[in-house]
Design a protein around this motif. Structure first.
Motif, PDB file in Angstrom:
ATOM      1  N   VAL B 234       0.579  -1.092   0.562  1.00 40.58           N
ATOM      2  CA  VAL B 234      -0.396  -0.323  -0.085  1.00 40.58           C
ATOM      3  C   VAL B 234       0.904   1.077  -0.123  1.00 40.58           C
ATOM      4  O   VAL B 234       0.981   2.541  -0.656  1.00 40.58           O
ATOM      5  CB  VAL B 234      -1.287   0.143   1.390  1.00 40.58           C
ATOM      6  CG1 VAL B 234      -1.692   1.222   1.244  1.00 40.58           C
ATOM      7  CG2 VAL B 234      -2.400  -1.343   0.709  1.00 40.58           C
ATOM      8  N   LEU B 235       1.984   0.828   0.313  1.00 41.13           N
ATOM      9  CA  LEU B 235       2.990   2.493   1.111  1.00 41.13           C
ATOM     10  C   LEU B 235       3.585   1.986  -0.605  1.00 41.13           C
ATOM     11  O   LEU B 235       3.477   3.617  -0.731  1.00 41.13           O
ATOM     12  CB  LEU B 235       3.880   1.971   2.001  1.00 41.13           C
ATOM     13  CG  LEU B 235       4.661   3.146   2.975  1.00 41.13           C
ATOM     14  CD1 LEU B 235       3.710   3.570   3.665  1.00 41.13           C
ATOM     15  CD2 LEU B 235       5.800   2.560   3.993  1.00 41.13           C
ATOM     16  N   PHE B 236       3.719   1.602  -1.127  1.00 40.96           N
ATOM     17  CA  PHE B 236       4.718   1.442  -2.484  1.00 40.96           C
ATOM     18  C   PHE B 236       3.941   2.487  -3.430  1.00 40.96           C
ATOM     19  O   PHE B 236       4.038   3.382  -3.980  1.00 40.96           O
ATOM     20  CB  PHE B 236       5.036   0.512  -2.564  1.00 40.96           C
ATOM     21  CG  PHE B 236       6.562   0.190  -2.576  1.00 40.96           C
ATOM     22  CD1 PHE B 236       7.195   0.632  -1.588  1.00 40.96           C
ATOM     23  CD2 PHE B 236       7.210  -0.206  -2.923  1.00 40.96           C
ATOM     24  CE1 PHE B 236       8.743   0.109  -0.669  1.00 40.96           C
ATOM     25  CE2 PHE B 236       8.720  -0.714  -3.159  1.00 40.96           C
ATOM     26  CZ  PHE B 236       8.836  -0.063  -1.647  1.00 40.96           C
ATOM     27  N   ALA B 237       2.772   1.878  -3.396  1.00 42.96           N
ATOM     28  CA  ALA B 237       1.316   2.245  -4.332  1.00 42.96           C
ATOM     29  C   ALA B 237       1.154   3.999  -4.182  1.00 42.96           C
ATOM     30  O   ALA B 237       0.874   4.813  -5.084  1.00 42.96           O
ATOM     31  CB  ALA B 237       0.032   1.243  -3.816  1.00 42.96           C
ATOM     32  N   ALA B 238       0.772   4.132  -2.914  1.00 40.51           N
ATOM     33  CA  ALA B 238       0.799   5.426  -2.798  1.00 40.51           C
ATOM     34  C   ALA B 238       1.846   6.174  -3.000  1.00 40.51           C
ATOM     35  O   ALA B 238       1.753   7.704  -3.445  1.00 40.51           O
ATOM     36  CB  ALA B 238       0.408   5.213  -1.110  1.00 40.51           C
TER      37      ALA B 238
END
Lengths: 291, 265
Positions: B234-238
């Motif tokens: 999720v962090l990477f996508a964000a």
């Protein structure tokens, strides 16, 4: 004008020699030379328990006629080609419609697709295996809707792998198609519409034929892109679904057979280069394009 | 007809966002299980990423490598782009092609070449080897954006500056540099995001000693799932959405991706 042009070409030592020297050294040393070393290692002799010893033999390449190897190669090509075809079949109409949408919608979609494109294959593999899992997967939705009795896992399996590869190559495919389709002259389809063709008919009888070379080269580029998939065959597929990319790493890291790994990488390099060369030779559709 | 179009576009976007949404749900589970719909709500797994030493180390490795590698990529790409723009010679075009090549080929090829190279020269297993390898591999992105920036620059501006007596250095610093800075920044951003996410080169060059986040996730997959992986995803996508969102906010993203310039429309 000629004076200005002259001065641009007349920038002395700094512009002519110093400017390109640093990037030439960097790209040469850390990209070209590694490939050349790899090429020579592919002819080396493997030493059990060590790495390799210098030699000039074709035994690593001779293994390519092995039925086992031919099966891997055939599977890799068939798998990547199927995924590329499906991705382009969805991406072409999608990109066409996208380029005909408002600019702000285009920007939102492009930001999202770029984000997915840059997502690590590890993360995509993990995400799809979660989505297809028994505890957190799509089957929970089916059960909740009353479509199924109990939850199920859909991976590892070949369909799961194909879906993952289509997902992986879709944003790439859209971004390859985007420039040509957004430069497609709107008057072209307008003319067809004026003559009474429905939007669907215009799309299939005007847009697709005009863009057929772009479509072909996009399929090839998506194919090369999918050939590089390395994590998905391991997370979403079973060992028989391992592709050439997986076997190269497996030979290099776990079998410690660098010469054979190098020979396979050289084969993959040649296949990819030929494919990319074909797309360059085919060129782009200039008909109906502007800008 | 309009309805069919809207449904088709919506279906595709659902397909593209489904795995990310499920992972988002999984990452906020209260217990250490991957469940969807999530049971309870907790941001604990995001915290764990920063408090568990092994995950935090991987995070720091990834960030350091991505920062330095994308700087390196820009430093190689800028002179190539300038050189090609100045003189369209055969050598300049070859150098440009060489800069594009790593990205056109399946990455496993470059990765294996670099593995053999670093084993031969003795840099294998060091973070510097990963940084240099990523830097050279990712040259393509700033190269494409900077070249686009130079192409779209009005040459008359430079000629005007020259007519008024500016030398090469002055022209570069006062005319070219300010105009291409946004393209340099977006090239840097693209390279940064891709380095953060890159797996196979980092793994082959130094994967056993320098663990980056993608390597850490893949290694952990073998020992079972933890919601921390979902938190990282999720962090990477964000991060990617924020970076590309900023590029789109301050630049012309459709143009950067090859659409015709606005005024032609």
């Amino acid at each position: 004008m000629t004076d200005a042009k002259m001065s641009r070409h007349d920038q002395g030592f700094a512009g002519r020699v110093l400017l390109p020297a640093y990037p030439t050294v960097m790209l040469g040393l850390f990209f070209l030379i590694p490939l050349l070393i790899m090429l020579s290692v592919s002819f080396f002799h493997r030493v059990e328990g060590a790495f390799y010893e210098p030699a000039f033999e074709f035994s690593n390449y001779a293994r390519f006629v092995d039925p086992f190897f031919i099966k891997i190669m055939g599977f890799s090509i068939g798998l990547s080609l199927s995924a590329a075809l499906i991705a382009v079949m969805i991406a072409f109409p999608f990109t066409y419609l996208l380029t005909r949408s408002g600019r702000s919608l285009q920007i939102v979609a492009l930001v999202f697709l770029l984000a997915v494109l840059s997502l690590s294959e590890v993360i995509i593999g993990f995400s799809w295996s979660t989505l297809l899992s028994r505890t957190a997967g799509i089957s929970n939705l089916f059960v909740a809707l009353g479509l199924m009795e109990r939850t199920a896992a859909y991976y590892p399996s070949l369909p799961a792998l194909v879906i993952g590869l289509v997902y992986l190559s879709f944003p790439y495919t859209v971004l390859v198609l985007y420039p040509s389709l957004s430069r497609l002259d709107p008057e072209l389809s307008e003319a067809a519409r004026m003559m009474g063709a429905s939007p669907a008919k215009t799309f299939f009888t005007v847009v697709v034929p005009v863009m057929r070379r772009t479509i072909m080269s996009t399929i090839i580029l998506a194919f090369v892109f999918t050939l590089g998939a390395y994590i998905l065959p391991q997370t979403l597929g079973k060992p028989p679904h391992w592709t050439l990319s997986v076997h190269i790493t497996d030979q290099a890291i776990f079998e410690a057979n660098l010469p054979f790994a190098a020979a396979m990488a050289i084969l993959l390099l040649l296949v990819s280069l030929v494919m990319v060369a074909i797309t360059l030779l085919m060129g782009n559709d200039s008909k109906g394009a502007k800008g | 007809m309009k309805l069919i179009r809207a449904i088709f576009m919506l279906l595709v976007l659902c397909f593209m966002s489904a795995p990310i949404l499920v992972v988002l749900g999984v990452s906020v589970n209260e217990k250490k299980r991957l469940l969807f719909p999530p049971q309870g709500f907790s941001l604990n797994w995001y915290l764990e990423l920063f408090t568990q030493q092994a995950w935090f180390n991987a995070l720091m490795n990834s960030v350091i490598i991505a920062l330095l590698a994308s700087l390196l990529a820009v430093s190689v790409a800028l002179p190539v782009a300038l050189y090609l723009w100045q003189r369209n010679s055969v050598f300049a075009r070859m150098l440009f092609g060489l800069g594009l090549a790593p990205f056109m080929l399946p990455p496993v090829i470059t990765a294996l070449g670099l593995l053999i190279f670093w084993v031969s020269v003795g840099g294998s297993g060091h973070m510097a080897a990963t940084i240099i390898s990523h830097g050279v591999f990712l040259v393509t992105l700033p190269l494409v954006t900077i070249s686009l920036g130079l192409e779209s620059m009005n040459r008359q501006l430079i000629e005007a500056a020259r007519t008024m007596g500016a030398d090469d250095k002055t022209v570069f610093l006062t005319v070219i540099r300010p105009l291409i800075t946004p393209y340099i920044v977006s090239g840097f951003a693209f390279a940064f995001v891709l380095s953060l996410n890159e797996y196979i080169i980092a793994y082959m060059v130094a994967g056993f000693t320098v663990e980056t986040l993608p390597i850490k996730i893949f290694n952990s997959l073998r020992y079972g799932y933890t919601p921390i992986m979902a938190a990282v995803a999720v962090l990477f996508a964000a991060v990617s959405i924020i970076v590309f969102g900023l590029v789109a906010r301050f630049g012309d993203l459709p143009r950067l991706l090859g659409a015709a310039p606005k005024d032609v429309e």
